[in-house]
Design a protein around this motif. Structure first.
Motif, PDB file in Angstrom:
ATOM      1  N   MET A   1      38.705  12.976  49.784  1.00  0.00           N
ATOM      2  CA  MET A   1      37.910  14.046  49.217  1.00  0.00           C
ATOM      3  C   MET A   1      38.706  15.350  49.296  1.00  0.00           C
ATOM      4  O   MET A   1      39.102  15.785  50.358  1.00  0.00           O
ATOM      5  N   ASN A   2      38.930  15.958  48.158  1.00  0.00           N
ATOM      6  CA  ASN A   2      39.705  17.187  48.068  1.00  0.00           C
ATOM      7  C   ASN A   2      38.762  18.389  48.173  1.00  0.00           C
ATOM      8  O   ASN A   2      37.907  18.589  47.332  1.00  0.00           O
ATOM      9  N   THR A   3      38.926  19.173  49.218  1.00  0.00           N
ATOM     10  CA  THR A   3      38.101  20.381  49.389  1.00  0.00           C
ATOM     11  C   THR A   3      38.944  21.649  49.326  1.00  0.00           C
ATOM     12  O   THR A   3      38.485  22.706  49.731  1.00  0.00           O
ATOM     13  N   ASN A   4      40.147  21.555  48.798  1.00  0.00           N
ATOM     14  CA  ASN A   4      41.024  22.719  48.699  1.00  0.00           C
ATOM     15  C   ASN A   4      40.412  23.843  47.865  1.00  0.00           C
ATOM     16  O   ASN A   4      40.725  25.016  48.078  1.00  0.00           O
ATOM     17  N   PHE A   5      39.561  23.491  46.934  1.00  0.00           N
ATOM     18  CA  PHE A   5      38.957  24.509  46.068  1.00  0.00           C
ATOM     19  C   PHE A   5      38.130  25.508  46.868  1.00  0.00           C
ATOM     20  O   PHE A   5      37.975  26.651  46.470  1.00  0.00           O
ATOM     21  N   LEU A   6      37.631  25.103  48.026  1.00  0.00           N
ATOM     22  CA  LEU A   6      36.829  26.011  48.860  1.00  0.00           C
ATOM     23  C   LEU A   6      37.681  27.110  49.484  1.00  0.00           C
ATOM     24  O   LEU A   6      37.206  28.210  49.724  1.00  0.00           O
ATOM     25  N   GLU A   7      38.942  26.808  49.741  1.00  0.00           N
ATOM     26  CA  GLU A   7      39.842  27.773  50.382  1.00  0.00           C
ATOM     27  C   GLU A   7      40.168  28.959  49.479  1.00  0.00           C
ATOM     28  O   GLU A   7      40.581  30.004  49.962  1.00  0.00           O
ATOM     29  N   GLU A   8      39.994  28.795  48.172  1.00  0.00           N
ATOM     30  CA  GLU A   8      40.331  29.851  47.214  1.00  0.00           C
ATOM     31  C   GLU A   8      39.177  30.832  46.986  1.00  0.00           C
ATOM     32  O   GLU A   8      39.307  31.773  46.219  1.00  0.00           O
ATOM     33  N   LEU A   9      38.053  30.610  47.649  1.00  0.00           N
ATOM     34  CA  LEU A   9      36.877  31.440  47.438  1.00  0.00           C
ATOM     35  C   LEU A   9      36.795  32.577  48.450  1.00  0.00           C
ATOM     36  O   LEU A   9      37.172  32.416  49.597  1.00  0.00           O
ATOM     37  N   ASN A  10      36.253  33.714  48.006  1.00  0.00           N
ATOM     38  CA  ASN A  10      35.975  34.787  48.962  1.00  0.00           C
ATOM     39  C   ASN A  10      34.653  34.466  49.662  1.00  0.00           C
ATOM     40  O   ASN A  10      33.987  33.474  49.347  1.00  0.00           O
ATOM     41  N   SER A  40      33.388  25.593  41.480  1.00  0.00           N
ATOM     42  CA  SER A  40      33.407  25.149  42.881  1.00  0.00           C
ATOM     43  C   SER A  40      32.058  24.593  43.304  1.00  0.00           C
ATOM     44  O   SER A  40      31.993  23.588  44.032  1.00  0.00           O
ATOM     45  N   LEU A  41      30.979  25.217  42.862  1.00  0.00           N
ATOM     46  CA  LEU A  41      29.646  24.700  43.171  1.00  0.00           C
ATOM     47  C   LEU A  41      29.458  23.316  42.560  1.00  0.00           C
ATOM     48  O   LEU A  41      28.953  22.398  43.203  1.00  0.00           O
ATOM     49  N   TYR A  42      29.881  23.152  41.327  1.00  0.00           N
ATOM     50  CA  TYR A  42      29.795  21.860  40.648  1.00  0.00           C
ATOM     51  C   TYR A  42      30.564  20.802  41.435  1.00  0.00           C
ATOM     52  O   TYR A  42      30.061  19.709  41.703  1.00  0.00           O
ATOM     53  N   LEU A  43      31.793  21.144  41.835  1.00  0.00           N
ATOM     54  CA  LEU A  43      32.618  20.209  42.598  1.00  0.00           C
ATOM     55  C   LEU A  43      32.022  19.928  43.971  1.00  0.00           C
ATOM     56  O   LEU A  43      32.082  18.802  44.467  1.00  0.00           O
ATOM     57  N   TYR A  44      31.450  20.928  44.582  1.00  0.00           N
ATOM     58  CA  TYR A  44      30.810  20.761  45.890  1.00  0.00           C
ATOM     59  C   TYR A  44      29.661  19.759  45.768  1.00  0.00           C
ATOM     60  O   TYR A  44      29.516  18.856  46.587  1.00  0.00           O
ATOM     61  N   LEU A  45      28.854  19.939  44.732  1.00  0.00           N
ATOM     62  CA  LEU A  45      27.710  19.042  44.539  1.00  0.00           C
ATOM     63  C   LEU A  45      28.151  17.605  44.248  1.00  0.00           C
ATOM     64  O   LEU A  45      27.575  16.656  44.776  1.00  0.00           O
ATOM     65  N   ILE A  73      37.213  21.694  36.057  1.00  0.00           N
ATOM     66  CA  ILE A  73      36.675  20.565  36.835  1.00  0.00           C
ATOM     67  C   ILE A  73      37.582  19.355  36.690  1.00  0.00           C
ATOM     68  O   ILE A  73      37.909  18.692  37.675  1.00  0.00           O
ATOM     69  N   ARG A  74      38.008  19.069  35.461  1.00  0.00           N
ATOM     70  CA  ARG A  74      38.922  17.936  35.235  1.00  0.00           C
ATOM     71  C   ARG A  74      40.251  18.133  35.958  1.00  0.00           C
ATOM     72  O   ARG A  74      40.824  17.178  36.468  1.00  0.00           O
ATOM     73  N   ASP A  75      40.756  19.364  35.984  1.00  0.00           N
ATOM     74  CA  ASP A  75      42.043  19.650  36.619  1.00  0.00           C
ATOM     75  C   ASP A  75      41.992  19.483  38.137  1.00  0.00           C
ATOM     76  O   ASP A  75      42.984  19.116  38.754  1.00  0.00           O
ATOM     77  N   ILE A  76      40.852  19.772  38.748  1.00  0.00           N
ATOM     78  CA  ILE A  76      40.736  19.766  40.204  1.00  0.00           C
ATOM     79  C   ILE A  76      40.255  18.433  40.745  1.00  0.00           C
ATOM     80  O   ILE A  76      40.664  18.005  41.825  1.00  0.00           O
ATOM     81  N   SER A  77      39.388  17.756  40.005  1.00  0.00           N
ATOM     82  CA  SER A  77      38.696  16.595  40.551  1.00  0.00           C
ATOM     83  C   SER A  77      38.829  15.380  39.647  1.00  0.00           C
ATOM     84  O   SER A  77      39.082  15.499  38.454  1.00  0.00           O
TER      85      SER A  77
END
Length: 117
Positions: A1-10, A40-45, A73-77
């Protein structure tokens, strides 16, 4: 599970993404990261909470924004977006009216005129 997208958020974006119960409203100026937060919310869900894209309705105002969200979304997940409904308000309403025209006593060969002002 890739959660790197969360690190880019303020902090504000991360709070919006991790708040999965109740109503969330994102309001901010151009270039402030609204699309990043929504993606990020979409990916989180989907990737963390395990919710099927078939159970998520993601609506925005412009086709450009909807297309950009799908691309990110396609690029990240590896999430399959075949059943996903990421659309504009107008596109969503058009789809509902076309699918349920018979319930509204409209003809199958209905032509819709959408006026955007």
């Amino acid at each position: 599970m890739n959660t790197n997208f969360l690190e880019e958020l303020n902090n504000s974006q991360r709070k919006a993404v991790e708040t999965t119960e109740g109503y969330i409203r994102l309001t901010a100026g151009a270039g402030s990261g609204k699309t990043r937060a929504l993606v990020s919310l979409y990916l989180y869900l989907t990737d963390i909470d395990g919710i099927s894209p078939d159970n998520i309705l993601c609506i925005t105002f412009t086709r450009k924004a909807a297309d950009e969200m799908k691309k990110r979304i396609r690029d990240i997940s590896a999430t399959n977006l075949d059943g996903a409904l990421i659309s504009t308000y107008h596109g969503f309403c058009y789809k509902v009216i076309r699918q349920d025209a018979h319930r509204l006593h409209l003809k199958k060969n209905l032509r819709l005129l959408m006026i955007i002002s």
